[in-house]
Design a protein around this motif. Structure first.
Motif, PDB file in Angstrom:
ATOM      1  N   TYR A   1      36.358  48.597  31.528  1.00  0.00           N
ATOM      2  CA  TYR A   1      37.521  48.064  31.809  1.00  0.00           C
ATOM      3  C   TYR A   1      37.770  47.480  30.381  1.00  0.00           C
ATOM      4  O   TYR A   1      37.038  47.345  29.495  1.00  0.00           O
ATOM      5  CB  TYR A   1      37.589  47.219  33.040  1.00  0.00           C
TER       6      TYR A   1
ATOM      7  N   SER B   1      41.147  55.645  39.187  1.00  0.00           N
ATOM      8  CA  SER B   1      42.432  56.499  38.824  1.00  0.00           C
ATOM      9  C   SER B   1      42.342  56.838  37.391  1.00  0.00           C
ATOM     10  O   SER B   1      41.639  56.607  36.689  1.00  0.00           O
ATOM     11  CB  SER B   1      43.504  55.319  39.305  1.00  0.00           C
ATOM     12  N   ASN B   2      43.733  57.071  36.956  1.00  0.00           N
ATOM     13  CA  ASN B   2      43.792  57.500  35.349  1.00  0.00           C
ATOM     14  C   ASN B   2      44.559  56.130  34.669  1.00  0.00           C
ATOM     15  O   ASN B   2      45.056  56.464  33.756  1.00  0.00           O
ATOM     16  CB  ASN B   2      44.798  58.628  35.244  1.00  0.00           C
ATOM     17  N   SER B   3      44.852  55.048  35.208  1.00  0.00           N
ATOM     18  CA  SER B   3      45.054  53.799  34.940  1.00  0.00           C
ATOM     19  C   SER B   3      43.945  53.219  34.416  1.00  0.00           C
ATOM     20  O   SER B   3      42.734  53.291  34.946  1.00  0.00           O
ATOM     21  CB  SER B   3      45.946  53.043  35.732  1.00  0.00           C
ATOM     22  N   ILE B   4      43.949  51.921  34.189  1.00  0.00           N
ATOM     23  CA  ILE B   4      42.816  51.116  33.178  1.00  0.00           C
ATOM     24  C   ILE B   4      42.974  49.727  33.883  1.00  0.00           C
ATOM     25  O   ILE B   4      44.170  49.080  33.781  1.00  0.00           O
ATOM     26  CB  ILE B   4      42.728  51.189  31.706  1.00  0.00           C
TER      27      ILE B   4
ATOM     28  N   MET C   1      39.574  51.712  38.944  1.00  0.00           N
ATOM     29  CA  MET C   1      38.727  52.637  38.199  1.00  0.00           C
ATOM     30  C   MET C   1      38.675  54.156  38.743  1.00  0.00           C
ATOM     31  O   MET C   1      37.874  55.010  37.894  1.00  0.00           O
ATOM     32  CB  MET C   1      37.328  51.687  38.063  1.00  0.00           C
TER      33      MET C   1
ATOM     34  N   ILE D   1      38.685  55.435  30.761  1.00  0.00           N
ATOM     35  CA  ILE D   1      38.966  56.025  32.247  1.00  0.00           C
ATOM     36  C   ILE D   1      37.754  56.855  32.726  1.00  0.00           C
ATOM     37  O   ILE D   1      37.309  56.739  33.678  1.00  0.00           O
ATOM     38  CB  ILE D   1      40.408  56.764  31.990  1.00  0.00           C
ATOM     39  N   GLU D   2      37.128  57.796  31.742  1.00  0.00           N
ATOM     40  CA  GLU D   2      36.176  58.795  32.027  1.00  0.00           C
ATOM     41  C   GLU D   2      34.994  57.988  32.453  1.00  0.00           C
ATOM     42  O   GLU D   2      34.037  58.199  33.099  1.00  0.00           O
ATOM     43  CB  GLU D   2      35.871  59.535  30.764  1.00  0.00           C
TER      44      GLU D   2
ATOM     45  N   HIS E   1      35.277  56.586  35.832  1.00  0.00           N
ATOM     46  CA  HIS E   1      35.427  57.526  36.852  1.00  0.00           C
ATOM     47  C   HIS E   1      33.780  57.668  37.020  1.00  0.00           C
ATOM     48  O   HIS E   1      33.415  57.969  38.126  1.00  0.00           O
ATOM     49  CB  HIS E   1      35.882  58.680  36.112  1.00  0.00           C
TER      50      HIS E   1
ATOM     51  N   PHE F   1      47.106  59.610  32.041  1.00  0.00           N
ATOM     52  CA  PHE F   1      47.233  58.287  31.094  1.00  0.00           C
ATOM     53  C   PHE F   1      48.672  58.197  30.392  1.00  0.00           C
ATOM     54  O   PHE F   1      49.381  57.356  30.322  1.00  0.00           O
ATOM     55  CB  PHE F   1      45.811  57.467  30.467  1.00  0.00           C
TER      56      PHE F   1
ATOM     57  N   LYS G   1      50.248  52.230  32.942  1.00  0.00           N
ATOM     58  CA  LYS G   1      49.087  52.635  32.340  1.00  0.00           C
ATOM     59  C   LYS G   1      47.831  51.694  32.597  1.00  0.00           C
ATOM     60  O   LYS G   1      46.626  51.647  32.314  1.00  0.00           O
ATOM     61  CB  LYS G   1      49.326  52.739  30.653  1.00  0.00           C
TER      62      LYS G   1
ATOM     63  N   GLN H   1      41.489  56.861  27.077  1.00  0.00           N
ATOM     64  CA  GLN H   1      41.029  57.785  27.770  1.00  0.00           C
ATOM     65  C   GLN H   1      39.227  57.777  27.983  1.00  0.00           C
ATOM     66  O   GLN H   1      38.823  58.100  29.089  1.00  0.00           O
ATOM     67  CB  GLN H   1      41.258  59.211  27.214  1.00  0.00           C
TER      68      GLN H   1
END
Length: 327
Positions: free
Chosen positions: A261, A235-238, A233, A289-290, A293, A154, A215, A286
């Motif tokens: 989100y 990915s490492n983007s938001i 969702m 993002i986690e 995932h 990110f 990002k 971050q």
């Protein structure tokens, strides 16, 4: 034509030729092979450690309670034939073939934003308290269920939000474009064809990988849900979006704002302040993002997803008085 061919090769989307090849082979297997195994397959639920989780998912998609009578005009499974919307046929046939042809059902293919008159299988339903007649199944999955393996962290991505999508006929997306097309924190483009919207909005499509240089990726509802939400969702983007108004098999109604989100107002007025906040608070970004995932991970167990789909249909046929334990 050349650009379109190159985009198809690099888009990152599920290849449709593989999807059709698999489903045409599936179509060749006699239904009786599956119908003889139905009771055994459903019985595997009782031996699973995640039985309670599966039952919770089934009840979420299928909210029917008590005994419900279908109208005499409801179609029989024997009449379920391939038409113009082939993906909706294949995605339902994968599971309806397990049940007798004499069973009746309601089926509404396409982008459904209304509640059917009687219990029917749909891809999408409005997030409303009285949507019991909308029985959600995993339909048009070749387009909607795409996950990515994003290697770019990110922090290394552009401090911007990207949107590429069809704007034509979608008033909310048009409003968003009017507000932010020239904004320095936004990279926006309309990929509609034969549109009367401003010419400067028009652009070529970007691949999923190209989206992931940013990002933030806008997940704006179109006809029903935002189809890109699943891969964002994963990915490492938001994903950035207003609170959803429709949901699919992805259970958008269970997503938690600013946890899975970034939520913005329905009128998009706070977009810049929300983006700046998470640019300045990388640790919180971050965490989103986690959490995203973790949410996506529940849909990656194909065997479990197939069982849930069968159980959703079994509950439908049982609630409509057609299925019993002797079948």
């Amino acid at each position: 034509m050349k650009n379109k061919f190159l985009y198809t090769l690099r888009s990152g989307k599920n290849p449709k030729f593989i999807y059709y090849a698999v489903n045409l082979c599936r179509f060749l297997v006699p239904k009786i092979f599956f119908q003889m195994r139905l009771r055994h397959r459903l019985a595997t639920l009782s031996r699973r450690n995640d039985k309670a989780y599966i039952e919770q998912r089934v009840d979420y998609y299928n909210k029917l309670t008590g005994l419900i009578e279908l109208p005499s005009t409801a179609l029989h499974l024997a009449d379920h034939k391939m038409g113009r919307q082939k993906v909706y046929f294949f995605d339902t046939y994968q599971y309806t073939r397990w049940f007798p042809d004499r069973f009746q059902w309601g089926f509404c293919p396409g982008d459904v934003t209304y509640i059917p008159e009687y219990p029917s299988i749909v891809k999408s339903r409005p997030l409303a308290a009285d949507n019991e007649n909308s029985i959600v199944m995993k339909l048009d999955k070749v387009r909607h269920f795409i996950f990515v393996n994003d290697k770019k962290p990110f922090a290394s991505k552009k401090n911007m939000a990207i949107f590429r999508g069809k704007v034509k006929g979608k008033s909310s997306r048009r409003q968003f474009m009017e507000m932010y097309f020239y904004h320095p924190m936004c990279d926006l483009g309309d990929v509609s064809k034969n549109t009367t919207d401003p010419e400067e909005w028009q652009t070529e499509k970007k691949t999923i990988q190209e989206h992931l240089d940013y990002k933030f990726v806008m997940a704006l509802e179109g006809n029903d849900v935002a189809s890109n939400l699943k891969w964002i969702m994963s990915s490492n983007s938001i994903a950035v979006m207003p609170r959803p108004t429709c949901e699919t098999w992805f259970m958008e109604g269970t997503l938690i704002p600013d946890y899975h989100y970034i939520e913005i107002k329905p009128d998009f007025s706070d977009l810049e302040s929300r983006l700046r906040y998470y640019i300045e608070h990388v640790d919180e970004a971050q965490q989103i993002i986690e959490h995203a995932h973790d949410y996506v991970a529940q849909f990656k167990n194909k065997r479990r997803e197939n069982l849930i789909s069968l159980l959703v249909l079994e509950k439908y046929f049982r609630a409509t008085g057609q299925y019993n334990d002797k079948i």
